[in-house]
Motif scaffolding. Structure first.
Motif, PDB file in Angstrom:
ATOM      1  N   HIS A 127       0.865  -1.175   0.000  1.00  0.00           N
ATOM      2  CA  HIS A 127       0.000   0.000   0.000  1.00  0.00           C
ATOM      3  C   HIS A 127       0.904   1.227   0.000  1.00  0.00           C
ATOM      4  CE1 HIS A 127      -3.518  -2.439   1.012  1.00  0.00           C
ATOM      5  NE2 HIS A 127      -2.730  -3.075   1.859  1.00  0.00           N
ATOM      6  N   PRO A 128       0.641   2.193  -0.869  1.00  0.00           N
ATOM      7  CA  PRO A 128       1.458   3.404  -0.860  1.00  0.00           C
ATOM      8  C   PRO A 128       1.221   4.194   0.426  1.00  0.00           C
ATOM      9  CG  PRO A 128      -0.399   3.666  -2.347  1.00  0.00           C
ATOM     10  CD  PRO A 128      -0.422   2.241  -1.859  1.00  0.00           C
ATOM     11  N   PHE A 129       2.256   4.877   0.864  1.00  0.00           N
ATOM     12  CA  PHE A 129       2.149   5.723   2.049  1.00  0.00           C
ATOM     13  C   PHE A 129       2.494   7.141   1.634  1.00  0.00           C
ATOM     14  CE2 PHE A 129       3.748   7.859   5.816  1.00  0.00           C
ATOM     15  CZ  PHE A 129       2.777   7.550   6.753  1.00  0.00           C
TER      16      PHE A 129
ATOM     17  N   ILE B 141      -3.693  -4.124   9.556  1.00  0.00           N
ATOM     18  CA  ILE B 141      -2.596  -3.297  10.074  1.00  0.00           C
ATOM     19  C   ILE B 141      -1.988  -2.451   8.969  1.00  0.00           C
ATOM     20  CG2 ILE B 141      -0.249  -3.388  11.034  1.00  0.00           C
ATOM     21  CD1 ILE B 141      -1.224  -5.873  12.653  1.00  0.00           C
ATOM     22  N   ALA B 142      -1.721  -3.058   7.815  1.00  0.00           N
ATOM     23  CA  ALA B 142      -1.112  -2.318   6.686  1.00  0.00           C
ATOM     24  C   ALA B 142      -2.036  -1.203   6.215  1.00  0.00           C
ATOM     25  CB  ALA B 142      -0.775  -3.272   5.550  1.00  0.00           C
ATOM     26  N   ARG B 143      -3.318  -1.477   6.121  1.00  0.00           N
ATOM     27  CA  ARG B 143      -4.275  -0.445   5.675  1.00  0.00           C
ATOM     28  C   ARG B 143      -4.384   0.686   6.710  1.00  0.00           C
ATOM     29  NH1 ARG B 143      -7.312  -1.674   1.256  1.00  0.00           N
ATOM     30  NH2 ARG B 143      -7.216  -3.833   0.560  1.00  0.00           N
ATOM     31  N   GLU B 144      -4.457   0.325   7.978  1.00  0.00           N
ATOM     32  CA  GLU B 144      -4.535   1.363   9.016  1.00  0.00           C
ATOM     33  C   GLU B 144      -3.278   2.237   8.989  1.00  0.00           C
ATOM     34  OE1 GLU B 144      -5.314  -0.415  12.829  1.00  0.00           O
ATOM     35  OE2 GLU B 144      -7.311  -1.101  12.197  1.00  0.00           O
ATOM     36  N   ALA B 145      -2.136   1.611   8.871  1.00  0.00           N
ATOM     37  CA  ALA B 145      -0.877   2.373   8.872  1.00  0.00           C
ATOM     38  C   ALA B 145      -0.753   3.244   7.620  1.00  0.00           C
ATOM     39  CB  ALA B 145       0.313   1.423   8.980  1.00  0.00           C
ATOM     40  N   SER B 146      -1.247   2.754   6.497  1.00  0.00           N
ATOM     41  CA  SER B 146      -1.140   3.531   5.251  1.00  0.00           C
ATOM     42  C   SER B 146      -2.271   4.517   5.097  1.00  0.00           C
ATOM     43  CB  SER B 146      -1.060   2.598   4.036  1.00  0.00           C
ATOM     44  OG  SER B 146      -2.284   1.894   3.878  1.00  0.00           O
ATOM     45  N   ARG B 147      -3.187   4.490   6.045  1.00  0.00           N
ATOM     46  CA  ARG B 147      -4.332   5.424   6.078  1.00  0.00           C
ATOM     47  C   ARG B 147      -5.320   5.159   4.946  1.00  0.00           C
ATOM     48  NH1 ARG B 147       0.030   9.829   6.421  1.00  0.00           N
ATOM     49  NH2 ARG B 147       0.780   9.552   8.528  1.00  0.00           N
ATOM     50  N   GLU B 148      -5.414   3.901   4.490  1.00  0.00           N
ATOM     51  CA  GLU B 148      -6.385   3.553   3.434  1.00  0.00           C
ATOM     52  C   GLU B 148      -7.721   3.220   4.029  1.00  0.00           C
ATOM     53  OE1 GLU B 148      -4.958   0.523   0.796  1.00  0.00           O
ATOM     54  OE2 GLU B 148      -3.786   1.968  -0.299  1.00  0.00           O
TER      55      GLU B 148
END
Length: 144
Positions: free
Chosen positions: A26-28, A137-144
Motif C-alpha cells: 500500500h502506498p504511504f 494493520i497495513a491499511r490502518e498504517a497507510s491510512r487507506e
C-alpha cells in the motif's frame, strides 16, 4: 531467523507493485519515518508486541560493496516482526506446521521517495485469519 530474513529480503525486492509475487503493498503518503511510526502504532494498538525490527535496507546498503554491488535497492527498508498469541494458537492448533509462518511481518520500504507498507501472502486455510490481520494493520498504517 536467517531463513526468515532471506524470505523478507526476497519479498522486499518484489514489493514495488500493489500486488506481485505473493506480496501486497500500500502506498504511504509521507516519509519513511512517519510510515514506520504508523506501522509500529498500528501493531501496538492491536495489543501486539513487536519482537524485532529488522533494518533490511541499512544492511543492504552497508554490505553492497562487500558483495560486489553498487546498486542501491532501497533508501530505507524495515520489517516489523510480531506474533499474536491468540491467532498463533488458533492456526497452530489447526495445523502445527503453521509455525513456519510465525512471526508475522509487515514491511516498510522507501525507494526514491516512494514509501510503501506491505506484507507477504499466507497460505489458504487457517492462515487467512492472520493475513486479514496483516491487511488491517497495513491499511490502518497507510491510512487507506
Amino acid at each position: 531467523m536467517h531463513r526468515l530474513a532471506s524470505a523478507c529480503l526476497t519479498l522486499l525486492a518484489f514489493g514495488g507493485s500493489a500486488l506481485a509475487q505473493g506480496v501486497t503493498t500500500h502506498p504511504f503518503d509521507g516519509s519513511f519515518e512517519d510510515a514506520t511510526f504508523a506501522v509500529e502504532s498500528a501493531i501496538v494498538d492491536k495489543g501486539l508486541v513487536i519482537d524485532y525490527r529488522s533494518h533490511v535496507g541499512a544492511m543492504l546498503n552497508r554490505t553492497g560493496a562487500d558483495v560486489g554491488s553498487a546498486v542501491t535497492i532501497y533508501d530505507n527498508a524495515d520489517v516489523f516482526l510480531f506474533c499474536s498469541a491468540v491467532l498463533s494458537r488458533k492456526v497452530m492448533e489447526a495445523d502445527p506446521l503453521n509455525m513456519a509462518h510465525c512471526p508475522y511481518g509487515i514491511f516498510v520500504t522507501d525507494r526514491e521517495g516512494q514509501v510503501s507498507i506491505g506484507y507477504r501472502h499466507l497460505p489458504e486455510g487457517a492462515m487467512q485469519e492472520v493475513q486479514a490481520l496483516l491487511d488491517t494493520i497495513a491499511r490502518e498504517a497507510s491510512r487507506e
